[in-house]
Scaffold this active site. Structure first.
Site, PDB file in Angstrom:
ATOM      1  N   SER A  51      46.241  24.487  29.494  1.00 64.18           N
ATOM      2  CA  SER A  51      45.982  23.712  28.275  1.00 64.18           C
ATOM      3  C   SER A  51      47.060  23.920  27.229  1.00 64.18           C
ATOM      4  CB  SER A  51      44.629  24.108  27.675  1.00 64.18           C
ATOM      5  OG  SER A  51      43.617  23.885  28.608  1.00 64.18           O
ATOM      6  N   HIS A  99      43.673  43.315  51.235  1.00 66.12           N
ATOM      7  CA  HIS A  99      44.299  42.112  50.674  1.00 66.12           C
ATOM      8  C   HIS A  99      43.428  41.547  49.561  1.00 66.12           C
ATOM      9  CE1 HIS A  99      45.958  38.100  50.278  1.00 66.12           C
ATOM     10  NE2 HIS A  99      44.805  37.575  50.638  1.00 66.12           N
ATOM     11  N   LYS A 111      37.117  19.288  31.661  1.00 66.30           N
ATOM     12  CA  LYS A 111      38.442  19.870  31.494  1.00 66.30           C
ATOM     13  C   LYS A 111      39.505  19.040  32.211  1.00 66.30           C
ATOM     14  CE  LYS A 111      37.531  24.611  30.509  1.00 66.30           C
ATOM     15  NZ  LYS A 111      38.576  24.605  29.490  1.00 66.30           N
ATOM     16  N   TRP A 142      36.208  42.439  51.027  1.00 66.49           N
ATOM     17  CA  TRP A 142      36.324  42.763  49.599  1.00 66.49           C
ATOM     18  C   TRP A 142      34.974  42.719  48.904  1.00 66.49           C
ATOM     19  CZ3 TRP A 142      35.505  40.417  44.823  1.00 66.49           C
ATOM     20  CH2 TRP A 142      35.080  39.095  44.849  1.00 66.49           C
ATOM     21  N   ASP A 200      49.928  43.432  16.327  1.00 69.63           N
ATOM     22  CA  ASP A 200      49.764  44.115  17.615  1.00 69.63           C
ATOM     23  C   ASP A 200      48.318  43.931  18.021  1.00 69.63           C
ATOM     24  OD1 ASP A 200      49.732  46.013  19.804  1.00 69.63           O
ATOM     25  OD2 ASP A 200      51.542  46.867  18.928  1.00 69.63           O
ATOM     26  N   THR A 259      33.627  21.512  34.186  1.00 71.72           N
ATOM     27  CA  THR A 259      34.943  21.572  34.828  1.00 71.72           C
ATOM     28  C   THR A 259      35.558  20.173  34.866  1.00 71.72           C
ATOM     29  OG1 THR A 259      33.979  23.292  36.201  1.00 71.72           O
ATOM     30  CG2 THR A 259      36.169  22.529  36.793  1.00 71.72           C
ATOM     31  N   ARG A 304      35.274  33.668  59.544  1.00 73.27           N
ATOM     32  CA  ARG A 304      36.287  34.443  58.835  1.00 73.27           C
ATOM     33  C   ARG A 304      36.203  35.911  59.254  1.00 73.27           C
ATOM     34  NH1 ARG A 304      33.753  35.042  52.724  1.00 73.27           N
ATOM     35  NH2 ARG A 304      35.652  36.207  52.363  1.00 73.27           N
ATOM     36  N   SER A 351      39.672  47.432  33.008  1.00 68.81           N
ATOM     37  CA  SER A 351      39.364  46.051  32.600  1.00 68.81           C
ATOM     38  C   SER A 351      38.470  46.027  31.378  1.00 68.81           C
ATOM     39  CB  SER A 351      38.625  45.308  33.710  1.00 68.81           C
ATOM     40  OG  SER A 351      39.383  45.258  34.839  1.00 68.81           O
ATOM     41  N   HIS A 386      24.225  31.325  45.187  1.00 63.39           N
ATOM     42  CA  HIS A 386      24.807  30.328  46.095  1.00 63.39           C
ATOM     43  C   HIS A 386      25.760  30.982  47.101  1.00 63.39           C
ATOM     44  CE1 HIS A 386      28.216  29.526  42.977  1.00 63.39           C
ATOM     45  NE2 HIS A 386      28.559  30.472  43.801  1.00 63.39           N
ATOM     46  N   HIS A 387      26.074  32.265  46.896  1.00 62.34           N
ATOM     47  CA  HIS A 387      26.838  32.997  47.909  1.00 62.34           C
ATOM     48  C   HIS A 387      25.925  33.522  49.010  1.00 62.34           C
ATOM     49  CE1 HIS A 387      30.531  33.180  45.448  1.00 62.34           C
ATOM     50  NE2 HIS A 387      29.691  33.224  44.435  1.00 62.34           N
ATOM     51  N   HIS A 421      30.051  36.415  40.746  1.00 62.99           N
ATOM     52  CA  HIS A 421      30.331  35.032  40.384  1.00 62.99           C
ATOM     53  C   HIS A 421      30.988  34.902  39.016  1.00 62.99           C
ATOM     54  CE1 HIS A 421      30.715  31.023  41.599  1.00 62.99           C
ATOM     55  NE2 HIS A 421      30.498  30.706  40.356  1.00 62.99           N
ATOM     56  N   GLU A 466      32.853  37.025  37.877  1.00 63.37           N
ATOM     57  CA  GLU A 466      34.192  37.537  38.177  1.00 63.37           C
ATOM     58  C   GLU A 466      35.145  36.416  38.612  1.00 63.37           C
ATOM     59  OE1 GLU A 466      35.847  40.346  38.016  1.00 63.37           O
ATOM     60  OE2 GLU A 466      37.517  39.915  39.359  1.00 63.37           O
TER      61      GLU A 466
END
Lengths: 544, 219
Positions: free
Chosen positions: A283, A91, A346, A156, A120, A343, A465, A185, A317-318, A268, A270
């Protein structure tokens, strides 16, 4: 690469077709499947990306529903724990690499040339290649579920040694699939950067570009910077598994914690790759339906760039609980909290754009407004997680699950849907059925909150989790989440229905489909013809 | 068509530059591996103790402090060994030399190789833990059903930070694969030519770094 190569015929052909296409007519496109296999048209490739992404969204969604069905009540009912782990893993992988990222790339393909007045993408054949890598990659990834030992079951984030010493034999295929998706990508990002930097309409400066283009430019740089790191990490895994190295194996002098550092150095940025283009879409939509120019255009650009730069300094921080020294905990805690500043700029700008606007609530606007509110909730739970001592408590609980689903589902996915409803008139020449879209919106927003809001409480109460069974006190929260998940999943069928109906017909849309829309894409007819801007448009500077 | 020519040159330049960044970042990911090791061995923050023997520092024992040193041993799948320690914890003064016996037992009837990998917590104590002699500097070989007792000799440096009262030393046993085994054996044979006292762990210090490297690099 030598600077003075003789011009190669195929290259020349493709670039002239792009560059001076106005002088000769276009050859009739091949019929049937070859039209799509061989297309180099940015609009067709954009559509392919979007259709692919929608397919993956449903496949990933079905996996999520398997998870939610098992968690509907305590105890093991439907699936084996091993299969449950494969479902949570798949998932995550499918939604991140197969649904969200290709959807944004699809929107970029469709809209960036239209928004900057280019005929193009800069490298049309590369564009075709980067799309067709995706079905290959995800067919391979999904096929691992049928292999002996099952598919990836390590989450994941595929932490070593779960993904090396203790991984199923199919992990090598998982690595190959991820390599292919990564190459896709990267090629997409190169193409987008080359297009934006070199093919803008005469007179359009960088600071004249629509924010969707800006956010994608920054996202593409992030992709170029971190996808090679992901490629490096999975290559090390491959070598640990198959060639006897010990990058992540303590027995041979390696360190599993190194895996987490490398992974999150990719991981991060990502997560910002998955949200910055969403900022760009919102926006574009909010000023259109507030009928006011965007407040603080330049600060939006700088805030986006600041978020991108900070994203390289916060990865640990993860990993607050791996045993970082105090000074590192403090550094990563404060640098993470610092991200709240751009942030916040924004969110402030969006709200200020709305202030005293003449607002109407068509479906794109509804999704965009929901984005602002719910993404901010996700941002706040992120701030809670950034507090290192609090994270010792929250780490690997459902609170984390609630946090990142709030920023990804009503964040990234709602922004994508807002973008689709916003630009569908340009793509198809028809307005989407507004009533259906409104039903879709209200069902989605109820479904999303019913699914993910109780997870905050389950997590704070201590539910870990990635487990198929749980203690009885979490039963009510999980029951609500599961009902919400099925409700949300089913309501996405309305989205598919709306898109199909819109492609087949509906109220005709004029070139400028929305009253307050200002960007260049609204100067070409609706539906946008296959070839646009073969002569560069005259760009009039608006009041950014 | 001037501007189109210009765009084409620009695209080529952009592509070359982005590919250069790509290659650079791919290399950077691999460069992080040795950088991480260097960073950690300087700071000790991943709890990995320097796998070379330290000489005893003869300094005054700081009798004003007692440090509680705990020992934890862990097995691992694939190695039928049991590792035990004579005492779960001991109190030592900084500067004082201490010795504790660890016992390895092979529960299977066939010979095998294993290695105990240490980790120190809190990580800030890592660089202050000086191991004079340790079985973790090299692999162990046990015959079927053999039992082997080896001492760990260590000393806590006097400059141990004040806030540390307890140090936990974890040993995890790992099996040594066949390929590595041979490389390690080769090394052992080579060094035993120079050093007759190979079986005595305490006197074996001079060649242990080499052996230890073999485990990490034979692959």
């Amino acid at each position: 690469m030598a600077p003075k190569l003789p011009p190669q015929p195929p290259l020349q052909h493709s670039t002239t077709a792009v560059a001076d296409g106005q002088s000769h007519g276009h050859a009739a496109p091949p019929k049937g499947i070859f039209r799509w296999l061989l297309t180099t048209n940015h609009k067709e490739i954009g559509s392919l990306y979007l259709i692919f992404s929608l397919t993956m969204f449903f496949i990933g969604g079905i996996f999520a529903l398997v998870v939610r069905a098992e968690l509907f009540q305590p105890g093991l009912q439907l699936v084996e724990p091993e299969f449950f782990n494969q479902m949570t893993t798949m998932h995550g992988l499918i939604m991140v690499f197969g649904a969200v990222m290709p959807a944004f790339t699809g929107l970029a393909n469709w809209m960036i040339p239209l928004q900057i007045g280019a005929p193009d993408m800069a490298l049309p054949r590369l564009n075709n290649f980067s799309f067709w890598l995706l079905p290959v990659s995800f067919t391979l990834l999904l096929s691992t579920l049928l292999m002996p030992g099952g598919g990836p079951n390590f989450g994941w984030t595929f932490y070593a040694p779960l993904s090396t010493n203790f991984a199923p034999p199919s992990t090598t295929f998982f690595i190959l699939a991820l390599h292919i998706a990564g190459i896709s990508s990267i090629l997409g990002a190169i193409n987008i950067i080359a297009t934006i930097l070199n093919m803008r309409a005469p007179g359009m400066r960088l600071m004249d570009m629509p924010l969707f283009v800006w956010t994608w430019l920054i996202t593409a740089f992030l992709l170029i910077a971190v996808m090679p790191v992901l490629a490096g990490v999975i290559t090390m895994m491959l070598m640990d598994i198959n060639f006897g190295t010990s990058f992540f194996d303590a027995a041979g002098g390696g360190d599993p914690v190194l895996f987490q550092h490398l992974f999150w150095f990719f991981g991060h940025p990502e997560v910002y790759i998955m949200i910055l283009p969403a900022f760009g879409i919102v926006s574009a939509i909010i000023p259109t339906f507030a009928r006011k120019p965007l407040f603080g255009y330049a600060s939006m650009v700088y805030a986006t760039a600041a978020i991108a730069l900070l994203s390289f300094l916060v990865w640990a921080h993860h990993m607050f609980i791996v045993g970082l020294p105090l000074v590192a905990e403090l550094f990563f805690m404060y640098s993470t909290m610092l991200i709240a500043v751009p942030t916040g700029v924004k969110v402030f700008n969006w709200v200020t754009t709305l202030f005293r606007g003449s607002i109407s609530f068509e479906s794109p606007m509804l999704f965009a407004l929901a984005f602002v509110v719910l993404f901010t909730i996700g941002g706040f739970s992120g701030l809670m997680l950034a507090i290192a001592p609090a994270d010792f408590q929250y780490h690997d609980t459902y609170f984390v699950v609630a946090h990142f689903h709030y920023v990804l589902v009503p964040g990234a996915i709602f922004a994508i849907m807002a973008g689709v409803y916003y630009w569908l008139p340009k793509w198809t020449g028809h307005y989407p059925n507004e009533k259906l879209a409104q039903w879709h919106f209200w069902f989605s927003i109820i479904g999303v909150n019913l699914t993910f809001f109780p997870m905050h409480f389950a997590g704070l109460a201590g539910m870990p989790r990635r487990i198929p069974d749980y203690a009885l006190q979490f039963a009510d929260f999980n029951l609500l989440s599961s009902i919400g998940a099925f409700f949300f999943g089913a309501s996405q069928l309305l989205f598919v229905l709306g898109v199909i109906l819109c492609v087949r017909g509906g109220k005709k849309a004029p070139a400028k489909a929305w009253e307050g829309a200002e960007d260049l894409e609204w100067t070409v007819p609706s539906p946008a013809p296959l070839h646009t801007f073969e002569t560069p448009p005259v760009f009039h500077r608006t009041s950014h | 068509m001037d501007s189109q020519e210009q765009a084409r040159v620009g695209v080529r330049r952009t592509v070359i530059r982005t590919i250069a960044v790509l290659i650079g970042m791919f290399g950077f990911a691999f460069a992080l591996v040795p950088l991480y090791d260097v960073f950690c061995s300087i700071t000790g923050i991943n709890g990995k103790v320097d796998a070379t023997a330290k000489s005893v520092v003869h300094e005054e024992v700081d009798e004003s402090r007692y440090i509680n040193v705990q020992f934890i041993t862990r097995g691992s799948p694939g190695l039928p060994w049991q590792m035990s320690v004579e005492m779960r914890q001991m109190s030592v003064h900084p500067g004082q030399m201490a010795e504790v016996d660890f016992t390895f037992t092979n529960n299977s009837s066939s010979e095998s190789w294993g290695r105990a990998v240490p980790s120190v917590s809190p990580s800030t104590a890592t660089t202050h833990l000086r191991k004079i002699s340790c079985f973790c500097f090299q692999e162990q070989q046990l015959q079927g059903n053999e039992r082997l007792t080896i001492p760990l000799v260590f000393q806590l440096a006097r400059d141990l930070p004040d806030d540390i009262n307890t140090i936990t030393l974890v040993y995890t046993l790992y099996p040594i694969e066949h390929v590595i085994q041979n490389a390690a054996l080769d090394n052992t044979l080579k060094s035993s030519a120079n050093n007759e006292l190979i079986n005595d762990p305490i006197n074996n210090l001079s060649n242990t770094p080499k052996n230890n490297k073999a485990a990490g690099e034979a692959i």
